[in-house]
Design a protein around this motif. Structure first.
Motif, PDB file in Angstrom:
ATOM      1  N   GLN A  11       0.938  -1.056  -0.077  1.00  0.00           N
ATOM      2  CA  GLN A  11       0.120  -0.018   0.031  1.00  0.00           C
ATOM      3  C   GLN A  11       0.757   1.319  -0.032  1.00  0.00           C
ATOM      4  O   GLN A  11       0.532   2.287  -0.561  1.00  0.00           O
ATOM      5  CB  GLN A  11      -0.799  -0.082   1.125  1.00  0.00           C
ATOM      6  N   ALA A  12       1.857   1.090   0.906  1.00  0.00           N
ATOM      7  CA  ALA A  12       2.831   2.469   0.752  1.00  0.00           C
ATOM      8  C   ALA A  12       3.459   2.611  -0.583  1.00  0.00           C
ATOM      9  O   ALA A  12       3.495   3.638  -0.869  1.00  0.00           O
ATOM     10  CB  ALA A  12       4.025   2.117   1.873  1.00  0.00           C
ATOM     11  N   GLU A  13       3.811   1.564  -1.185  1.00  0.00           N
ATOM     12  CA  GLU A  13       4.426   1.796  -2.621  1.00  0.00           C
ATOM     13  C   GLU A  13       3.233   2.446  -3.403  1.00  0.00           C
ATOM     14  O   GLU A  13       3.725   3.300  -4.427  1.00  0.00           O
ATOM     15  CB  GLU A  13       4.980   0.484  -3.215  1.00  0.00           C
ATOM     16  N   MET A  14       2.056   1.820  -3.382  1.00  0.00           N
ATOM     17  CA  MET A  14       0.893   2.361  -4.424  1.00  0.00           C
ATOM     18  C   MET A  14       0.903   3.927  -4.239  1.00  0.00           C
ATOM     19  O   MET A  14       0.751   4.747  -5.021  1.00  0.00           O
ATOM     20  CB  MET A  14       0.009   1.467  -4.203  1.00  0.00           C
ATOM     21  N   ASP A  15       0.805   4.007  -2.794  1.00  0.00           N
ATOM     22  CA  ASP A  15       0.504   5.433  -2.309  1.00  0.00           C
ATOM     23  C   ASP A  15       1.785   6.395  -2.783  1.00  0.00           C
ATOM     24  O   ASP A  15       1.300   7.617  -3.500  1.00  0.00           O
ATOM     25  CB  ASP A  15       0.568   5.720  -0.774  1.00  0.00           C
TER      26      ASP A  15
END
Length: 159
Positions: free
Chosen positions: A49-53
């Motif tokens: 999720q952090a990478e997607m954000d």
């Protein structure tokens, strides 16, 4: 009136380019129309999720840089408000009537639009609950903008 579509990624498919070119040419009698492409972030299939954000934030920053303060911004998102073609035409006409002569539509990349872009948007619009490739969405949106102008001007294309 100035209409701009900001899209993430480069349009590669000749058939999409041809369709968009045709509607762009037709739109020339109603408005100044342009499509602005911003580069997409390379991202592997499996992201946290952090990478997607982070990907959305980088793409979002590129989008924000292409929007001027005076522009009325539509964000294309599945959760946005659906409109009929007639409602959309009426909305475009009202925006022009009340001083919004610069209208920008934003189509995100494969992960969607960043919170910053959504915050900058004046409204959110949906073309249904289907997920469509952003390349196809550019063509559909361009056609609907053209359709809106034919409705506004009472031309027969709409029927």
């Amino acid at each position: 009136m100035n209409i701009k579509i900001i899209g993430v990624g480069k349009l590669k498919e000749k058939y999409f380019k041809a369709g968009i070119a045709e509607y762009s040419k037709r739109l020339g009698r109603f408005c100044k129309f342009q499509i602005v492409e911003v580069s997409d972030e390379k991202a592997p299939e499996s992201l946290s999720q952090a990478e997607m954000d982070e990907v959305m934030a980088k793409e979002g920053q590129r989008i924000i840089e292409k929007i001027k303060d005076k522009e009325y911004v539509y964000a294309l998102v599945i959760q946005g408000k659906e409109r009929t073609s007639e409602e959309f035409a009426k909305e475009i006409n009202q925006l022009a009537t009340y001083g919004h002569s610069d209208i920008t539509f934003v189509i995100g990349g494969s992960l969607g639009l960043s919170p910053e872009v959504l915050k900058r948007a004046d409204t959110q619009i949906s073309f249904g609950r289907f997920t469509l490739p952003h390349q196809l969405m550019r063509l559909v949106l361009t056609e609907q903008i053209y359709r809106a102008f034919t409705i506004i001007n009472g031309l027969p294309y709409h029927k």
